[in-house]
Write an enzyme that holds these catalytic residues in place. Structure first.
Site: not given
Ligand code: NAP
Length: 514
Positions: A250, A252, A306, A347, A371-372
């Protein structure tokens, strides 16, 4: 004022020059005292002469330490071997400012006690105990016993933290100390004990030099002094943490601590790992909030907590912003002076703000349903966009559509892939340390490349690395790209304001992460 000690591992007496050069860098970066870890030296030729060189040539006081295997070091010999080394060091006329001796050896060996006494009054005894597995069962008793040993100028206890609870217990040890004390927790979860050691009244905190850490969880002396502003923290310092798992990647802590320094806000921001699951989240936040002296004033929450953050605030009777409620997830908790909690999701507005086109009336393909994605859907639908979800696990996307209960949010239809203004990736594909850093989420979800060319904007939430496979493919297709840092900075700016009431130094943040 607590000292900043840099711990330097010197493998053999032949490595004195390297050790001294590491100490010079550490002193330049802010170390007040240097610990020479000479675990393998007892019994080695030239050991005493080399100690003499280290102590005399270091421009700050020295601590001499031979750490045993049982307590996390490399020394495999006996207390008598250490006694002989001390005698030989004494014969050179050298007086290290402190010698660290482990309590079990001290108690067991009259020869060791006698060799230490012979060193003379200018050398203080740090009596120590280390538990590499976890909290010692007899923690309080061990502290009382060590403190009662008259010869000990300083007592030290260190153990491997399993959770934030350990750090709070280490603070209790410091707050009830009977004499100068060092209480540190090893591992990622022990970072607060290193960063807040000074304000909690510790004798010193250990940090790593350019040779790397000598104990798990030691941050560099530069981070301790410059990023975490060790010497400026006091009883009034407000504490902020990012909770998640994993957490090491992170950025942050870099931006928020820089923001506090730039704006003159008396705060510190630390990463704290919290194991997956509601129970660990609840226990960690509970223990941090309970300790009034810790002064927890805000939390940044990341994967996988989250939804837990929202639930925690709800169950504590706190308030929840409309957007966090709508997203069903919170990435920000604000703790007021009375301990009241407010959950928000920064977000969602960050995505809307940085989308690159006017959301109202646009059609957006969201890849992912975690979550995102929740934040993106909540923010974009509220802003008047129409969103379609594509996810590896269709049931999860379906559940999100149902939770949103809005005709502007539907499941993506593989037969109608034309006409998207924005392709927005919220999956963790492409993320460093994620499930598949090399993957392009569009391809992984079986969607055609031409969608990238047709869209006006490709929006990537992943920010580490900056150029994910999706970003590269979109650039190659000539499409405008919004990278994850834009979202990151926009959401961080809102968090900073929510916690401090101040405007974040946005431009210097941008330069910092560039
Ligand atoms: P999360 O809740 O764990 O969700 C992950 C997502 O990725 C789910 O839709 C999951 O699908 C999918 N996924 C994971 N492995 C996969 C694979 N091998 N093939 C296809 N789909 C796959 O994570 P999140 O909190 O949403 O975060 C997601 C990303 O956004 C992270 O990289 C995070 O660092 C980034 N993010 C960035 C910011 C920013 O400020 N830039 C803010 C928040 C998040 P399934 O439902 O099928 O498991």
């Amino acid at each position: 004022m607590a000292l900043v000690a840099v711990s330097i591992h010197v493998p053999t007496p032949d490595d004195v020059e390297t050790g001294l050069s590491q100490s010079t860098s550490a002193i330049e970066e802010g170390a007040d005292i240097v610990e020479w870890r000479i675990d393998a030296w007892p019994g080695m030729e030239q050991a005493a002469e080399a100690v003499d060189e280290l102590v005399k040539n270091a421009s700050v006081p020295s601590i001499l330490t031979v750490r045993s295997v049982a307590e996390g070091g490399e020394f495999e010999g006996t207390a008598d071997d250490i006694s002989q080394l001390l005698e030989a060091v004494h014969a050179t006329g050298t007086c290290p400012r402190y010698i660290d001796l482990e309590a079990p050896m001290w108690l067991e060996s009259e020869a060791l006690r006698s060799a230490w006494r012979d060193m003379g009054e200018d050398t203080g005894l740090i009596l120590s105990r280390h538990d590499m597995l976890g909290r010692p069962g007899d923690l309080l008793r061990a502290m009382a016993d060590m403190s009662s040993i008259e010869e000990a100028a300083v007592v030290k206890i260190a153990w491997r933290a399993r959770s934030a609870r350990d750090s709070i217990e280490a603070f209790d040890v410091l707050r009830t100390r009977a004499k100068p004390t060092i209480a540190l927790c090893m591992g990622e979860a022990g970072l607060p004990t290193r960063v807040l050691a000074g304000r909690e009244g510790a004798f010193l905190s250990f940090a790593a030099g350019t040779g790397g850490p000598t104990a798990p969880g030691q941050c560099s002396v530069r981070d301790l002094v410059s990023r975490y502003r060790f010497r400026e923290l006091d009883a009034e310092t407000d504490v902020f943490c990012i909770l998640g798992d994993p957490i090491a990647h992170s950025i942050s802590p870099i931006v928020h601590n820089a923001g506090f320094a730039d704006t003159g806000f008396n705060g510190v921001f630390m990463p704290l790992p919290v194991a997956p699951g509601w129970e660990s989240f609840k226990a960690t936040v509970g223990v941090l909030l309970e300790d009034g002296g810790f002064r927890l004033r805000g939390l940044c929450i990341t994967l996988p907590h989250k939804e837990h953050a929202l639930r925690f605030v709800k169950e504590s009777g706190g308030t929840i912003s409309d957007i966090a409620q709508r997203a069903g997830a919170a990435n920000t908790i604000v703790v007021d002076e009375e301990g009241g909690l407010r959950a928000d999701n920064t977000d969602a507005p960050a995505i809307v703000e940085t989308l690159g086109i006017e959301p109202s009336g646009s059609r957006i393909a969201i890849l992912g349903a975690g979550g995102a994605a929740r934040a993106a859907v909540a923010g974009l639908v509220e802003a008047g966009a129409r969103v379609d979800l594509f996810n590896r696990t269709p049931e999860r996307a379906q559940a999100l559509v149902e939770a949103m209960d809005d005709h502007m949010c539907t499941l993506g239809d593989l037969d109608e892939l034309s006409g998207y203004d924005v392709i927005l990736n919220t999956t963790s594909l492409g993320m460093e340390g994620g499930p598949d850093p090399e993957a392009n989420p569009l391809e992984s979800l079986g969607l055609p490349d031409w969608m990238l060319e047709e869209a006006s904007v490709v929006y990537e939430c992943v920010y580490a690395p900056r150029n994910t496979p999706l970003v590269e493919a979109a650039r190659a297709a000539g499409t405008t790209v919004v990278t994850g840092e834009a979202m990151f900075l926009a959401q961080a700016r809102r968090q900073f304001h929510a916690w401090t009431g101040l405007e974040a130094p946005f431009e210097s943040w941008r330069q910092l992460i560039d």
